[in-house]
Design a protein around this motif. Sequence first.
Motif, PDB file in Angstrom:
ATOM      1  N   LEU A  81       2.969   7.501  -8.803  1.00 53.60           N
ATOM      2  CA  LEU A  81       4.128   6.687  -8.448  1.00 53.60           C
ATOM      3  C   LEU A  81       5.418   7.317  -8.957  1.00 53.60           C
ATOM      4  N   ALA A  82       5.368   7.848 -10.178  1.00 48.74           N
ATOM      5  CA  ALA A  82       6.552   8.522 -10.723  1.00 48.74           C
ATOM      6  C   ALA A  82       6.921   9.738  -9.885  1.00 48.74           C
ATOM      7  N   ALA A  83       5.917  10.477  -9.436  1.00 51.01           N
ATOM      8  CA  ALA A  83       6.171  11.653  -8.599  1.00 51.01           C
ATOM      9  C   ALA A  83       6.779  11.266  -7.250  1.00 51.01           C
ATOM     10  N   ARG A 129       0.848  -1.194   0.000  1.00 57.11           N
ATOM     11  CA  ARG A 129       0.000   0.000   0.000  1.00 57.11           C
ATOM     12  C   ARG A 129       0.883   1.243   0.000  1.00 57.11           C
ATOM     13  N   ILE A 130       0.645   2.123  -0.958  1.00 55.75           N
ATOM     14  CA  ILE A 130       1.426   3.357  -1.103  1.00 55.75           C
ATOM     15  C   ILE A 130       0.478   4.543  -1.005  1.00 55.75           C
ATOM     16  N   ALA A 131       0.812   5.484  -0.153  1.00 53.46           N
ATOM     17  CA  ALA A 131      -0.048   6.651   0.081  1.00 53.46           C
ATOM     18  C   ALA A 131      -0.323   7.397  -1.217  1.00 53.46           C
ATOM     19  N   GLY A 132      -1.594   7.718  -1.445  1.00 58.35           N
ATOM     20  CA  GLY A 132      -1.989   8.446  -2.641  1.00 58.35           C
ATOM     21  C   GLY A 132      -2.175   7.585  -3.862  1.00 58.35           C
ATOM     22  N   GLU A 158      12.783  -4.627  -5.051  1.00 60.49           N
ATOM     23  CA  GLU A 158      13.981  -3.934  -4.566  1.00 60.49           C
ATOM     24  C   GLU A 158      13.673  -2.536  -4.029  1.00 60.49           C
ATOM     25  N   GLY A 159      12.450  -2.348  -3.557  1.00 61.83           N
ATOM     26  CA  GLY A 159      12.069  -1.098  -2.917  1.00 61.83           C
ATOM     27  C   GLY A 159      11.898   0.094  -3.838  1.00 61.83           C
ATOM     28  N   SER A 160      12.132  -0.072  -5.139  1.00 62.49           N
ATOM     29  CA  SER A 160      12.106   1.093  -6.028  1.00 62.49           C
ATOM     30  C   SER A 160      11.325   0.878  -7.314  1.00 62.49           C
ATOM     31  N   LEU A 161      11.082  -0.360  -7.678  1.00 61.49           N
ATOM     32  CA  LEU A 161      10.403  -0.669  -8.935  1.00 61.49           C
ATOM     33  C   LEU A 161       9.026  -1.253  -8.641  1.00 61.49           C
TER      34      LEU A 161
END
Length: 302
Positions: free
Chosen positions: A252-254, A211-214, A223-226
């Motif tokens: 996500l890009a932002a 779950r990612i905010a927004g 790997e925490g980034s992709l």
Amino acid sequence: MDVLQVLGTLGGAARREELLAAGVSPKQLRVAHAQGRIVRAWAGCYALPDAPRAVLDARILRGEVTCISALDALGLPLLTRSGQTHILLPRDRGFALRDARVSRGVRLHRSARNGATERIAALPRNLSTPVATSLDVAARCVEPLEHLVLVDAAVNRGLIAPSAIAAFRVSPRSRREFLATHVDGRSESLLESITRFTLDGAGLTVEPQVRIAGVGRVDLVVEGSLVVELDGRAYHADERAFAEDRRRDRKLAALGYTVLRFTYDDVVKHPERMLAEVLAVLAVIRTGRSATTLGPWQLLAP
């Protein structure tokens, strides 16, 4: 007692003795059969014209629907379908190899139960093996990865606990160890299970359903980034869903994430290509280089 109603409550097919015990008279059976309202599927076995084949085969053989037939009825994801009905019989039940009941597209299994009791609601009571038994027996008919997909889905839906794998009796020890090592009930689809397994096998850190905010939940974070998003065959039947995914990608890009999207064919038919693309993008992320700084020999071939 109406014979059609009784057959409906019994899943669409029943032995003659079951129908008589439910209050249907021999005359009612004869009349309904003569009128074409029911069919005589086998000696002593009657069915509605549209009775499910799995139920019909189980009634004819006096067995239980099991393995991938039972799991398919439950709605668990299958990569392949054989077209056969998988039926469990007692070990001491004998059939000649040419018995017509066996040769009509039925795969027989013989096994003791593993003690599980949770049955499959999609099939009539006492006509299917417990969920854990069906998953266990599936070791005979599916490859390890497809078996993992089925177990992941069952754990995700709360049908079994991961600890149930240790009680499997049909699955060989190597299969039980494979499933226990790789099962993850957080995966919510066939594609997530296969992708997670493929990337994990390459030594990557993979977190399902993050779950990612927004944004909300994403399929996988590698790997925490992709962020890896997986689009099934029934992907986006309406424009609003498509637009929402574009919004999520921009958010996500932002937030600094790179997003890759893969289709069913990418994951199931070309997993090695999918893995190569993920590794290539991770290499770019780790070095901080952009695509424009890479030479043509460093980019993936189409």
